[in-house]
Design a protein around this motif. Structure first.
Motif, short mmCIF file in Angstrom:
data_model
loop_
_atom_site.label_atom_id
_atom_site.label_comp_id
_atom_site.label_asym_id
_atom_site.label_seq_id
_atom_site.Cartn_x
_atom_site.Cartn_y
_atom_site.Cartn_z
N ILE A 1 7.39 7.89 -3.98
CA ILE A 1 5.95 8.16 -3.98
C ILE A 1 5.43 7.83 -2.58
CG2 ILE A 1 5.36 5.85 -4.89
CD1 ILE A 1 3.09 7.19 -6.47
N THR B 1 5.78 -0.23 1.53
CA THR B 1 4.38 -0.59 1.31
C THR B 1 4.15 -2.09 1.13
OG1 THR B 1 4.72 -0.09 -1.00
CG2 THR B 1 3.61 1.59 0.32
N ASN B 2 5.21 -2.85 1.19
CA ASN B 2 5.05 -4.28 0.97
C ASN B 2 4.42 -4.96 2.19
OD1 ASN B 2 5.20 -6.84 0.10
ND2 ASN B 2 7.42 -6.94 -0.03
N LYS B 3 3.21 -4.60 2.48
CA LYS B 3 2.43 -5.11 3.61
C LYS B 3 3.03 -4.70 4.93
CE LYS B 3 -0.56 -8.27 1.74
NZ LYS B 3 -0.76 -9.59 1.26
N PRO B 4 2.32 -4.21 5.95
CA PRO B 4 0.92 -3.89 5.75
C PRO B 4 0.75 -2.70 4.80
CG PRO B 4 1.65 -3.29 7.97
CD PRO B 4 2.81 -3.92 7.30
N SER B 5 -0.40 -2.60 4.22
CA SER B 5 -0.66 -1.54 3.25
C SER B 5 -1.03 -0.24 3.96
CB SER B 5 -1.83 -1.96 2.37
OG SER B 5 -2.97 -2.11 3.17
N ALA B 6 -1.07 0.84 3.18
CA ALA B 6 -1.49 2.13 3.72
C ALA B 6 -2.87 2.01 4.36
CB ALA B 6 -1.50 3.19 2.62
N LEU B 7 -3.73 1.22 3.74
CA LEU B 7 -5.09 1.06 4.28
C LEU B 7 -5.06 0.45 5.68
CD1 LEU B 7 -8.15 1.29 3.85
CD2 LEU B 7 -8.09 -0.96 2.76
N SER B 8 -4.21 -0.54 5.91
CA SER B 8 -4.22 -1.12 7.25
C SER B 8 -3.59 -0.17 8.27
CB SER B 8 -3.58 -2.51 7.30
OG SER B 8 -2.56 -2.64 6.38
N PRO C 1 9.55 3.62 -6.39
CA PRO C 1 8.67 3.43 -5.23
C PRO C 1 9.05 4.28 -4.03
CG PRO C 1 9.18 1.32 -6.21
CD PRO C 1 9.99 2.33 -6.96
N VAL D 1 2.12 6.72 -0.66
CA VAL D 1 0.77 6.27 -0.95
C VAL D 1 -0.10 6.49 0.28
CG1 VAL D 1 1.29 4.71 -2.85
CG2 VAL D 1 1.33 3.84 -0.52
N ALA E 1 -8.16 6.58 -1.70
CA ALA E 1 -6.74 6.24 -1.75
C ALA E 1 -6.08 7.27 -2.65
CB ALA E 1 -6.56 4.84 -2.30
N GLY E 2 -4.77 7.39 -2.56
CA GLY E 2 -4.10 8.35 -3.44
C GLY E 2 -2.60 8.13 -3.43
N GLY E 3 -1.94 8.73 -4.40
CA GLY E 3 -0.49 8.68 -4.44
C GLY E 3 0.05 10.07 -4.69
N GLY F 1 6.65 4.75 -0.31
CA GLY F 1 6.46 3.60 -1.20
C GLY F 1 7.42 2.45 -0.97
#
Ligand SMILES: Cc1cc2nc3c(=O)[nH]c(=O)nc-3n(C[C@H](O)[C@H](O)[C@H](O)COP(=O)(O)OP(=O)(O)OC[C@H]3O[C@@H](n4cnc5c(N)ncnc54)[C@H](O)[C@@H]3O)c2cc1C
Ligand code: SF4
Ligand code: SF4
Lengths: 62, 393
Positions: B174, B228-235, B171, B176, B255-257, B225
């Motif tokens: 990478i 990434t355990n919250k908040p997520s990349a999206l937030s 993790p 994200v 989204a992508g990695g 990575g």
């Protein structure tokens, strides 16, 4: 078991890359988690859009 | 129609795969490329930036594939200080959809056959001459013999695993990402890319603005990575846009990695070569993987075809590709990997301090020398190295 939220998943492949068990298969339009998953949660944490969650297997059988 | 036997089979129709197919086919061997999706180049999970000079080394592109030409770089510090300078190594922001189509066309002009909607789901062991691979084409199953399989199946690669190569990524190795191509933007300079560095916006990574026109840009961010355990990349992405580009309207969202790892130790097995994101060959510092994937495609395509012509596609013959990689780009990128890991430990305060050195200088006055001096004064040789590496993409 790991549950996929199809409305969130963007099929980006990040979870496939980090899965130590090679349990995830990504097709053009959907993702599939195989039986050998050991619920290590790595994919749940990596997902950029929070599409994966761990569900209580008892409940998911209902 | 899918045939039973091919000299070379390429899995994946990204820039790495199409380059491999082109260069193998140019040697006169039979080549098939299988791509799981319905269209080459779609979806575009990419900020589309490349170095102009390095791209030229691999292909002479159709100008239609170019969205904008870049000669300026802006770093934005955690306190929103802006450091602007002119880059010595101009860049391009591409239209990846057109670019990937263009590369696929070159492959088919060279003689490669491309099959879409073809998912490779398994591969047998090497029998001394070839491997059987298993393909689902639409809803039909096909088995194909390939003397060489080139795995260009991206970050989600499984072909390497079929060959017994450990390809899974840790993790922390990478990044994200979430990205949108946004329209209706104000204050975009179509000749300037921006990198926003802050643990607030993108912990362990950075946010980018890569312009595709006067009001349109790819805006996205990647986070390490391990965070990434919250908040997520999206937030993180939503916050970044809300705070900095509220006027923009999204024309795409993906989204992508990106593997920002050391490249795989083993890139080759009997009858198999791994290339591009599948081989974890992207630049670990910037996440740029178009050019390195194309380079690997070119080298592996040639060597694979030569192996076929010499009737030896065992590890022993194909390992030349691995050796070339390790001596060249691989060596440089492994240095970038160490640099990235050191940068991960740099605090926002330190970045702000370094940026302060430049704040009152005019753009023309910011030279590479001054950056180096300021960076060294504030300790890290690291920052200097990183900035120089970034300027070269
Ligand atoms: C958000 C983001 C921004 C980026 N920005 C940049 C940038 O600005 N500049 C840059 O240089 N790089 C950038 N990158 C990285 C770059 O996009 C990749 O490194 C590059 O696309 C890798 O090329 P590839 O050919 O190895 O793999 P891909 O382009 O990923 O192609 C792999 C292909 O294989 C197919 N495939 C996978 N599995 C199978 C299978 N089993 N059977 C058949 N087909 C299969 C996939 O559908 C896909 O088409 C970015 C990446 C991300 C995520
Ligand atoms: S990481 Fe998330 S978005 Fe990406 S493929 Fe896996 S579940 Fe889907
Ligand atoms: S929980 Fe672990 S083993 Fe299961 S699919 Fe996710 S990463 Fe793989």
């Amino acid at each position: 078991m790991i549950k996929i939220n199809k409305n969130k998943c963007d099929l980006c492949g990040s979870c496939v890359a980090v899965c130590p068990m090679d349990s995830i298969e990504m097709f053009e339009t959907y993702l599939k988690i195989n039986k050998n998953c050991n619920e290590c949660m790595i994919c749940v944490h990596i997902c950029p859009v929070e599409a994966l969650t761990k569900e209580d297997s008892d409940r998911s059988n209902v | 129609m899918i045939k039973k036997d091919y000299d070379v089979v390429v899995v994946g129709g990204g820039p790495a795969g199409t380059m491999a197919a082109q260069h193998a086919a140019k040697q006169g061997v039979s080549v098939a490329l299988f791509e799981k999706d319905r269209e080459i180049g779609i979806p575009v999970r990419c900020a589309e930036g490349v170095s102009k000079k390095f791209l030229k080394k691999y292909i002479d592109i159709d100008p239609q594939c170019i969205a904008s030409e870049i000669n300026k770089v802006r770093f934005v510090s955690p306190a929103k200080q802006k450091i602007d300078f002119t880059t010595l190594n101009p860049g391009l922001v591409l239209h990846r959809r057109l670019f990937d189509h263009f590369l696929a066309e070159k492959a088919s002009e060279a003689g490669a056959q491309i099959f879409m909607k073809s998912y490779v789901h398994g591969m047998d062991n090497y029998d001394g001459k070839s491997r059987k691979i298993f393909i689902k084409h639409f809803d039909q199953e096909f088995t194909v013999n390939a003397k060489v399989v080139i795995a260009a199946d991206g970050v989600e690669s499984r072909i390497g695993r079929f060959a017994g190569i450990k390809t899974f990524v840790k993790p922390e190795d990478i990044d994200v990402c979430v990205q949108a191509t946004m329209g209706n933007l104000k204050n975009i300079d179509p000749t300037r890319i921006e990198m926003w560095v802050s643990n607030k916006w993108a912990p362990g990574g950075y946010a980018w603005v890569f312009p595709k026109g006067p009001e349109i840009a790819n805006i996205g961010l990647g986070i390490c990575g391990k965070f990434t355990n919250k908040p997520s990349a999206l937030s993180y992405f939503k916050n970044f846009i809300k705070e900095n580009f509220p006027e923009g309207s999204a024309l795409t969202t993906v989204a992508g990695g990106v593997p920002v790892a050391k490249h795989l130790e083993r890139l080759v097995s009997d009858g198999v070569m791994l290339i591009g994101d599948a081989a974890r060959q992207a630049n670990p510092l910037t996440g740029g993987g178009i050019l390195s994937g194309m380079a690997a495609g070119m080298i592996s395509g040639k060597i694979g075809a030569q192996g076929v012509l010499q009737s030896d596609t065992s590890y022993n013959y194909l390992k030349e590709y691995e050796q070339i990689w390790k001596k060249g780009i691989g060596k440089e990128y492994n240095r970038f990997y160490r640099l990235k890991n050191n940068l991960l430990n740099l605090s926002d305060e330190k970045f702000i301090k370094i940026a302060s050195e430049f704040e009152n200088l005019k753009e023309e006055d910011i030279t590479i020398t001054k950056i180096v001096v300021a960076a060294v004064k504030n300790n890290p040789k690291l920052v200097k190295d990183a900035m120089l590496a970034f300027i070269g993409f």
